[in-house]
Write a protein that holds these residues in place. Structure first.
Motif, PDB file in Angstrom:
ATOM      1  N   GLY A  84     -13.861 -26.236   7.556  1.00  0.00           N
ATOM      2  CA  GLY A  84     -13.966 -24.810   7.320  1.00  0.00           C
ATOM      3  C   GLY A  84     -12.858 -24.262   6.439  1.00  0.00           C
ATOM      4  O   GLY A  84     -11.779 -24.852   6.328  1.00  0.00           O
ATOM      5  N   ALA A  85     -13.120 -23.134   5.812  1.00  0.00           N
ATOM      6  CA  ALA A  85     -12.129 -22.422   5.009  1.00  0.00           C
ATOM      7  C   ALA A  85     -12.649 -21.010   4.784  1.00  0.00           C
ATOM      8  O   ALA A  85     -13.867 -20.768   4.805  1.00  0.00           O
ATOM      9  CB  ALA A  85     -11.873 -23.111   3.674  1.00  0.00           C
ATOM     10  N   ALA A 142     -19.378 -20.083  12.101  1.00  0.00           N
ATOM     11  CA  ALA A 142     -19.624 -20.861  10.883  1.00  0.00           C
ATOM     12  C   ALA A 142     -18.370 -21.637  10.478  1.00  0.00           C
ATOM     13  O   ALA A 142     -18.440 -22.810  10.102  1.00  0.00           O
ATOM     14  CB  ALA A 142     -20.074 -19.936   9.749  1.00  0.00           C
ATOM     15  N   LEU A 143     -17.211 -20.988  10.560  1.00  0.00           N
ATOM     16  CA  LEU A 143     -15.953 -21.663  10.218  1.00  0.00           C
ATOM     17  C   LEU A 143     -15.693 -22.835  11.148  1.00  0.00           C
ATOM     18  O   LEU A 143     -15.294 -23.923  10.711  1.00  0.00           O
ATOM     19  CB  LEU A 143     -14.792 -20.667  10.287  1.00  0.00           C
ATOM     20  CG  LEU A 143     -14.768 -19.585   9.206  1.00  0.00           C
ATOM     21  CD1 LEU A 143     -13.738 -18.516   9.549  1.00  0.00           C
ATOM     22  CD2 LEU A 143     -14.460 -20.196   7.838  1.00  0.00           C
ATOM     23  N   ARG A 144     -15.915 -22.619  12.426  1.00  0.00           N
ATOM     24  CA  ARG A 144     -15.687 -23.689  13.399  1.00  0.00           C
ATOM     25  C   ARG A 144     -16.677 -24.825  13.244  1.00  0.00           C
ATOM     26  O   ARG A 144     -16.416 -25.961  13.669  1.00  0.00           O
ATOM     27  CB  ARG A 144     -15.725 -23.112  14.813  1.00  0.00           C
ATOM     28  CG  ARG A 144     -14.483 -22.271  15.123  1.00  0.00           C
ATOM     29  CD  ARG A 144     -14.585 -21.543  16.444  1.00  0.00           C
ATOM     30  NE  ARG A 144     -13.294 -20.927  16.802  1.00  0.00           N
ATOM     31  CZ  ARG A 144     -13.146 -20.017  17.748  1.00  0.00           C
ATOM     32  NH1 ARG A 144     -14.203 -19.607  18.452  1.00  0.00           N
ATOM     33  NH2 ARG A 144     -11.948 -19.523  18.014  1.00  0.00           N
ATOM     34  N   ILE A 182     -17.582 -23.046   4.720  1.00  0.00           N
ATOM     35  CA  ILE A 182     -16.711 -22.141   3.978  1.00  0.00           C
ATOM     36  C   ILE A 182     -17.340 -20.758   4.016  1.00  0.00           C
ATOM     37  O   ILE A 182     -18.524 -20.593   3.687  1.00  0.00           O
ATOM     38  CB  ILE A 182     -16.519 -22.591   2.521  1.00  0.00           C
ATOM     39  CG1 ILE A 182     -15.800 -23.934   2.468  1.00  0.00           C
ATOM     40  CG2 ILE A 182     -15.734 -21.543   1.733  1.00  0.00           C
ATOM     41  CD1 ILE A 182     -15.558 -24.455   1.065  1.00  0.00           C
ATOM     42  N   VAL A 183     -16.572 -19.773   4.446  1.00  0.00           N
ATOM     43  CA  VAL A 183     -17.057 -18.391   4.522  1.00  0.00           C
ATOM     44  C   VAL A 183     -16.376 -17.588   3.425  1.00  0.00           C
ATOM     45  O   VAL A 183     -15.154 -17.603   3.290  1.00  0.00           O
ATOM     46  CB  VAL A 183     -16.764 -17.776   5.909  1.00  0.00           C
ATOM     47  CG1 VAL A 183     -17.081 -16.277   5.915  1.00  0.00           C
ATOM     48  CG2 VAL A 183     -17.586 -18.488   6.983  1.00  0.00           C
ATOM     49  N   VAL A 233      -8.254 -22.372   9.976  1.00  0.00           N
ATOM     50  CA  VAL A 233      -8.726 -22.973   8.725  1.00  0.00           C
ATOM     51  C   VAL A 233      -7.920 -22.431   7.549  1.00  0.00           C
ATOM     52  O   VAL A 233      -7.266 -21.385   7.658  1.00  0.00           O
ATOM     53  CB  VAL A 233     -10.232 -22.687   8.501  1.00  0.00           C
ATOM     54  CG1 VAL A 233     -11.063 -23.254   9.641  1.00  0.00           C
ATOM     55  CG2 VAL A 233     -10.487 -21.188   8.347  1.00  0.00           C
ATOM     56  N   PRO A 234      -7.949 -23.105   6.397  1.00  0.00           N
ATOM     57  CA  PRO A 234      -7.228 -22.613   5.222  1.00  0.00           C
ATOM     58  C   PRO A 234      -7.779 -21.269   4.733  1.00  0.00           C
ATOM     59  O   PRO A 234      -8.979 -20.990   4.857  1.00  0.00           O
ATOM     60  CB  PRO A 234      -7.461 -23.705   4.174  1.00  0.00           C
ATOM     61  CG  PRO A 234      -7.909 -24.908   4.926  1.00  0.00           C
ATOM     62  CD  PRO A 234      -8.600 -24.395   6.152  1.00  0.00           C
TER      63      PRO A 234
END
Length: 233
Positions: free
Chosen positions: A37-38, A105-107, A111-112, A142-143
């Motif tokens: 994720g990011a 979604a990130l977990r 990428i969001v 996440v980054p």
């Protein structure tokens, strides 16, 4: 999640790029992680920004799930496409549900994409940012990828007629190195630095042009004038 809609939409966008002969420059795409994720947090100067920000993630073979106002999902044309690409609707009257969907979604390793200014900047400078991007990156662990877009406003922006027949327009996409999700102001500062870089390297000066910010010699509204225009509407 299966992606049957996203690939043909990307192909259609690439065709549009070729037809218009857009001069697209992508910098920093190696900062986009190839897995996991990011949060991609970009400035916002055009109605087409989600296309170009997403294009910045393609070299990493990643698809970006953008958070967008729920009205776009209710449109009979854009709605099915947005849902098919698994973008995330944002209802400002029920923001927590959107936040939780983005967090999930990130977990799940997605990428969001977020435009933390929330609305298009009429001044083509970076407005104050909302807290969602930093909060999401911190909570999901996440980054946080600061991103800057420039030139997209020449195709279609707020208060100007769209010009999707204009050819040879330079478009710059800059993805910065990941930053720690600390404060909203830190994110704003970094996006502004990347935007300044994109504007310095842009191949056309834009002096006296409507698409250039006032502080660079353009005729776009100043941030103060843009705020008054937004308040009026």
């Amino acid at each position: 999640m299966p992606d049957r809609v996203y690939p043909p939409v990307i192909a259609a966008c690439k065709l549009m790029f070729r037809v218009l002969d857009l001069r697209i420059t992508r910098d920093g795409t190696d900062h986009v992680p190839t897995t996991g994720g990011a949060v991609m947090a970009s400035n916002h100067v055009s109605y087409l920004d989600f296309i170009f920000a997403g294009f910045g993630a393609l070299p990493a073979k990643r698809l970006v799930r953008f958070m967008a106002k729920h009205e776009v999902f209710e449109n009979r044309i854009s709605g099915p496409l947005m849902r098919g690409m698994h973008h995330i609707p944002v209802d400002r009257s029920a923001g927590q549900a959107s936040y939780q969907q983005a967090l999930a979604a990130l977990r799940a390793g997605e990428i969001v994409g977020i435009f933390p200014e929330a609305t298009i900047s009429r001044s083509f400078t970076v407005k104050d940012v909302k807290s969602g991007a930093v909060r999401l990156a911190a909570e999901a662990g996440v980054p946080l990828l600061p991103t800057a877009l420039w030139g997209t406003q020449r195709l279609w922006t707020k208060g100007k007629p769209k010009n999707l027949t204009q050819r040879h327009v330079p478009v710059t996409i800059v993805v910065g190195a990941p930053i720690e999700p600390t404060t909203d102001e830190a994110l704003r500062t970094r996006v502004r630095e990347l935007l300044d870089e994109a504007q310095r390297r842009y191949p056309e000066s834009g002096e006296g042009q409507w698409w250039q910010p006032a502080h660079l010699g353009g005729t776009a509204p100043t941030p103060e004038e843009a705020a008054r225009l937004d308040a009026r509407r």
